[in-house]
Design a protein around this motif. Sequence first.
Motif, short mmCIF file in Angstrom:
data_model
loop_
_atom_site.label_atom_id
_atom_site.label_comp_id
_atom_site.label_asym_id
_atom_site.label_seq_id
_atom_site.Cartn_x
_atom_site.Cartn_y
_atom_site.Cartn_z
N LEU A 1 -9.73 5.66 -13.54
CA LEU A 1 -9.61 6.40 -12.28
C LEU A 1 -8.30 6.07 -11.57
CD1 LEU A 1 -13.22 6.01 -10.81
CD2 LEU A 1 -12.32 7.83 -12.28
N PHE A 2 -7.73 4.91 -11.88
CA PHE A 2 -6.50 4.46 -11.23
C PHE A 2 -5.30 4.49 -12.19
CE2 PHE A 2 -10.30 2.55 -9.50
CZ PHE A 2 -10.25 3.02 -8.20
N SER B 1 -6.84 14.37 -1.79
CA SER B 1 -5.83 13.50 -2.41
C SER B 1 -4.46 13.73 -1.79
CB SER B 1 -5.77 13.76 -3.92
OG SER B 1 -6.94 13.30 -4.56
N GLU B 2 -4.13 14.99 -1.55
CA GLU B 2 -2.84 15.32 -0.93
C GLU B 2 -2.75 14.75 0.48
OE1 GLU B 2 -2.91 19.54 -1.25
OE2 GLU B 2 -2.20 19.56 -3.35
N GLN B 3 -3.84 14.81 1.23
CA GLN B 3 -3.84 14.28 2.59
C GLN B 3 -3.72 12.75 2.59
OE1 GLN B 3 -7.39 16.96 3.57
NE2 GLN B 3 -6.45 16.64 5.58
N ILE B 4 -4.42 12.11 1.66
CA ILE B 4 -4.34 10.65 1.55
C ILE B 4 -2.91 10.23 1.21
CG2 ILE B 4 -5.08 8.68 0.14
CD1 ILE B 4 -7.87 10.05 0.00
N ALA B 5 -2.29 10.93 0.27
CA ALA B 5 -0.90 10.62 -0.12
C ALA B 5 0.05 10.85 1.05
CB ALA B 5 -0.49 11.46 -1.32
N ALA B 6 -0.15 11.92 1.79
CA ALA B 6 0.74 12.25 2.91
C ALA B 6 0.63 11.22 4.04
CB ALA B 6 0.42 13.64 3.44
N GLU B 7 -0.56 10.68 4.22
CA GLU B 7 -0.80 9.70 5.29
C GLU B 7 -0.29 8.32 4.91
OE1 GLU B 7 -2.05 8.19 8.91
OE2 GLU B 7 -2.12 10.30 8.32
N ASN B 8 -0.04 8.09 3.62
CA ASN B 8 0.31 6.76 3.12
C ASN B 8 1.79 6.45 3.37
OD1 ASN B 8 -0.33 4.33 1.72
ND2 ASN B 8 0.70 5.14 -0.09
N ARG C 1 0.84 -1.21 0.00
CA ARG C 1 0.00 0.00 0.00
C ARG C 1 0.86 1.25 0.00
NH1 ARG C 1 -5.08 2.19 1.62
NH2 ARG C 1 -4.74 4.35 2.26
N THR C 2 1.87 1.28 0.87
CA THR C 2 2.67 2.51 0.98
C THR C 2 3.58 2.71 -0.23
OG1 THR C 2 4.33 1.34 2.31
CG2 THR C 2 2.60 2.54 3.49
N ASP C 3 3.89 1.66 -0.95
CA ASP C 3 4.70 1.79 -2.17
C ASP C 3 3.87 2.23 -3.37
OD1 ASP C 3 6.98 1.09 -0.85
OD2 ASP C 3 7.13 -0.92 -1.68
N ALA C 4 2.55 2.13 -3.25
CA ALA C 4 1.66 2.45 -4.38
C ALA C 4 1.14 3.88 -4.25
CB ALA C 4 0.49 1.48 -4.41
N GLN D 1 -1.49 6.71 -3.99
CA GLN D 1 -2.81 6.79 -3.38
C GLN D 1 -3.36 8.20 -3.56
OE1 GLN D 1 -4.08 4.01 -1.88
NE2 GLN D 1 -2.19 2.83 -2.03
N ASP D 2 -4.64 8.30 -3.86
CA ASP D 2 -5.31 9.61 -3.94
C ASP D 2 -6.78 9.43 -3.61
OD1 ASP D 2 -6.54 8.63 -6.27
OD2 ASP D 2 -5.18 9.68 -7.62
N VAL D 3 -7.60 10.39 -3.94
CA VAL D 3 -9.01 10.33 -3.57
C VAL D 3 -9.67 9.05 -4.08
CG1 VAL D 3 -9.76 11.66 -5.60
CG2 VAL D 3 -11.19 11.64 -3.54
#
Length: 203
Positions: free
Chosen positions: A65-66, A117-124, A33-36, A38-40
Amino acid sequence: MMKHTQTEEKLIGVMSEMDIIDSHEHLPPEKERTDATQDVFTLFSEYTHYDLISAGMKEDQYQSLFDYSLPLSQRWDIFEPYWQVIRYGSYARAALIAAKEVYGVDDINRSNYVKLSEQIAAENTSGIYQRLLVEKCHIKAVITDAHRTDVDLPLVPVMRVDTIMTGIRKRDQLETLAACVDKPVPKDLDEHLELAKCCLLKW
């Protein structure tokens, strides 16, 4: 917003502090998951798929979408009309709850999808499962139905014997299964049952 009685509020309060065993998930190992990217649209990568298709989205649109080679704005333009159709369904509710409870965003819409999307990426990042599953949700263990065993706690693997043994549709699948336990390909029901027993013992 749903209103609760005083008794319901007390029950929700008590239950929110309970330790949980999550009995069915499809989570990959955390590093995958963390290597992939991630966004909204990570929030729409599971069961909302079916609602979007039911709302008229084509499968190739959903897959786009992906496709991270496409600009986020272009993917949002594809998604938005169908989001307006499915947003009040139960599958979409999970995405909205995650946006609010995990990322602090009250809605998912054109004005905030970039920020979200930015928050999701930052949390990943490493430790996301510990932060979200264990600390936030009080989950002690997650039974992850992912057809694999290379996972770490809190994920606990489960091997789906039903799909592995009874989902055989072609000879090459049977050959692969037999090779896993160094057995010949069965020629009749009795030999197939013996193969099944050997597989179960190995697992």
